[in-house]
Scaffold this motif. Structure first.
Motif, PDB file in Angstrom:
ATOM      1  N   GLN A  92       0.801  -1.116   0.078  1.00 35.00           N
ATOM      2  CA  GLN A  92       0.106  -0.036  -0.044  1.00 35.00           C
ATOM      3  C   GLN A  92       1.005   1.164  -0.058  1.00 35.00           C
ATOM      4  OE1 GLN A  92      -2.778   0.225   3.393  1.00 35.00           O
ATOM      5  NE2 GLN A  92      -3.778   2.273   2.810  1.00 35.00           N
ATOM      6  N   GLU A  93       1.941   1.174   0.740  1.00 35.30           N
ATOM      7  CA  GLU A  93       2.955   2.498   0.898  1.00 35.30           C
ATOM      8  C   GLU A  93       3.424   2.525  -0.371  1.00 35.30           C
ATOM      9  OE1 GLU A  93       4.552   5.603   2.339  1.00 35.30           O
ATOM     10  OE2 GLU A  93       2.863   4.669   3.269  1.00 35.30           O
ATOM     11  N   ALA A  94       3.947   1.518  -1.094  1.00 30.75           N
ATOM     12  CA  ALA A  94       4.843   1.674  -2.323  1.00 30.75           C
ATOM     13  C   ALA A  94       3.748   2.100  -3.408  1.00 30.75           C
ATOM     14  CB  ALA A  94       5.337   0.246  -2.644  1.00 30.75           C
ATOM     15  N   ALA A  95       2.706   1.604  -3.404  1.00 24.97           N
ATOM     16  CA  ALA A  95       1.622   2.052  -4.292  1.00 24.97           C
ATOM     17  C   ALA A  95       1.504   3.514  -3.968  1.00 24.97           C
ATOM     18  CB  ALA A  95       0.214   1.459  -4.340  1.00 24.97           C
ATOM     19  N   ARG A  96       1.276   4.021  -2.842  1.00 26.07           N
ATOM     20  CA  ARG A  96       0.741   5.713  -2.503  1.00 26.07           C
ATOM     21  C   ARG A  96       2.122   6.500  -3.082  1.00 26.07           C
ATOM     22  NH1 ARG A  96       2.390   9.172   1.517  1.00 26.07           N
ATOM     23  NH2 ARG A  96       0.843  10.738   2.025  1.00 26.07           N
ATOM     24  N   THR A  97       3.472   5.966  -2.779  1.00 22.43           N
ATOM     25  CA  THR A  97       4.422   6.728  -3.303  1.00 22.43           C
ATOM     26  C   THR A  97       4.520   6.879  -4.722  1.00 22.43           C
ATOM     27  OG1 THR A  97       5.558   5.789  -1.149  1.00 22.43           O
ATOM     28  CG2 THR A  97       7.010   6.666  -3.275  1.00 22.43           C
ATOM     29  N   GLN A  98       4.362   5.503  -5.372  1.00 27.76           N
ATOM     30  CA  GLN A  98       4.398   5.522  -6.939  1.00 27.76           C
ATOM     31  C   GLN A  98       3.310   6.504  -7.592  1.00 27.76           C
ATOM     32  OE1 GLN A  98       6.800   3.920  -8.874  1.00 27.76           O
ATOM     33  NE2 GLN A  98       5.644   5.189 -10.432  1.00 27.76           N
ATOM     34  N   GLY A  99       2.218   6.605  -6.906  1.00 26.78           N
ATOM     35  CA  GLY A  99       1.134   7.449  -7.452  1.00 26.78           C
ATOM     36  C   GLY A  99       1.396   9.174  -7.070  1.00 26.78           C
ATOM     37  N   THR A 100       2.184   9.371  -5.973  1.00 25.95           N
ATOM     38  CA  THR A 100       2.538  10.570  -5.703  1.00 25.95           C
ATOM     39  C   THR A 100       3.714  10.847  -6.794  1.00 25.95           C
ATOM     40  OG1 THR A 100       2.147  10.412  -3.357  1.00 25.95           O
ATOM     41  CG2 THR A 100       3.448  12.117  -4.223  1.00 25.95           C
ATOM     42  N   GLN A 101       4.491   9.830  -7.235  1.00 24.73           N
ATOM     43  CA  GLN A 101       5.609  10.321  -8.074  1.00 24.73           C
ATOM     44  C   GLN A 101       5.122  10.301  -9.306  1.00 24.73           C
ATOM     45  OE1 GLN A 101       8.357   6.985  -8.054  1.00 24.73           O
ATOM     46  NE2 GLN A 101       9.089   7.235  -6.003  1.00 24.73           N
ATOM     47  N   ASP A 102       4.104   9.743  -9.791  1.00 24.11           N
ATOM     48  CA  ASP A 102       3.509   9.899 -10.979  1.00 24.11           C
ATOM     49  C   ASP A 102       2.814  11.280 -11.289  1.00 24.11           C
ATOM     50  OD1 ASP A 102       4.301   7.472 -11.636  1.00 24.11           O
ATOM     51  OD2 ASP A 102       2.166   6.554 -11.315  1.00 24.11           O
ATOM     52  N   LEU A 153       3.636  13.865  -9.607  1.00 24.50           N
ATOM     53  CA  LEU A 153       4.552  14.985  -9.585  1.00 24.50           C
ATOM     54  C   LEU A 153       5.226  15.246 -10.756  1.00 24.50           C
ATOM     55  CD1 LEU A 153       6.268  17.111  -8.160  1.00 24.50           C
ATOM     56  CD2 LEU A 153       7.863  15.132  -7.334  1.00 24.50           C
ATOM     57  N   ALA A 154       5.678  13.881 -11.467  1.00 26.12           N
ATOM     58  CA  ALA A 154       5.771  13.978 -12.728  1.00 26.12           C
ATOM     59  C   ALA A 154       5.316  14.540 -13.769  1.00 26.12           C
ATOM     60  CB  ALA A 154       6.651  12.469 -13.253  1.00 26.12           C
ATOM     61  N   ALA A 155       3.936  14.574 -13.563  1.00 29.51           N
ATOM     62  CA  ALA A 155       3.153  15.289 -14.560  1.00 29.51           C
ATOM     63  C   ALA A 155       2.874  16.803 -14.091  1.00 29.51           C
ATOM     64  CB  ALA A 155       1.569  14.724 -14.400  1.00 29.51           C
TER      65      ALA A 155
END
Length: 218
Positions: free
Chosen positions: A110-120, A122-124
């Motif tokens: 869950q934490e990895a998915a949350r971090t990945q979502g935040t990265q996506d 931010l990249a946008a």
């Protein structure tokens, strides 16, 4: 044949041991020494009855009771109950450990998915954030747009996004990407003298390195 020829055959216990058990004699003479008449032959049933009586009379284990007592039955049931309880406890502990591992793995995922979502996200937003930074550097951001920029920066901090790369910082190749390099005879270390685009990271994860110009010793 006279009465003194054969008096009888002594019977001994079946195990061949002699002890306190008395001898039993059986008269096997076919002629009665008293009357002189021929005795009737013994039938198999009479022989088996006689043998059984002798065995009954000489069996010292006949009176022993080999049936399990009530306490022995209760002890056996108690041992079975304890074994079943131990087996159930072991199964419960295994299930608990399995559930704990599953829960920890689920939290990590869950934490990895949350971090990945935040990265996506931010990249946008990077192109928009870069435009806002350029507007700040040229003092072109004022009024309502300045308030919006401040709210956007507060939202980035809320999600653990950190902006880095400022003039005067010491150059770190793991965090900064040097686009230009100048020398200075008085410089003691390589430092940032120009920020082209700031860097962003989430925790220890660098989403984008800061693109900078540096100055260092000759």
């Amino acid at each position: 044949m006279t009465s003194d020829d054969t008096q009888g055959t002594p019977e001994q216990p079946e195990d061949g041991r002699s002890g306190d058990t008395p001898f039993h004699f059986r008269d096997k003479r076919k002629v009665d020494p008293t009357s002189g008449e021929k005795r009737p032959e013994a039938t198999p049933s009479d022989a088996s009855d006689a043998a059984g009586g002798a065995a009954d009379a000489g069996d010292p284990l006949e009176a022993l009771d080999f049936e399990p007592s009530g306490e022995a039955v209760e002890d056996s049931e108690l041992l079975r109950a304890k074994a079943q309880a131990a087996e159930n406890l072991d199964a419960l502990q295994r299930e608990r450990a399995s559930f704990t591992n599953y829960r920890n793995r689920a939290l990590r995922d869950q934490e990895a998915a949350r971090t990945q979502g935040t990265q996506d996200v931010l990249a946008a937003l990077l192109p928009v954030l870069d435009d806002i930074e350029r507007a700040k550097q040229h003092a072109e951001l004022s009024g309502p747009m300045a308030a919006i920029a401040e709210k956007l920066d507060a939202s980035l901090v809320k999600f653990g996004i950190e902006r880095f790369g400022r003039v005067g910082e010491e150059f770190d190749p793991t965090l900064h990407e040097a686009l230009m390099h100048n020398t200075d005879a008085e410089a003691e270390a390589t430092t940032i003298n120009l920020v082209v685009e700031p860097g962003y990271r989430i925790g220890d994860k660098v989403v984008r390195a800061a693109r900078v110009g540096v100055v260092g010793p000759e």
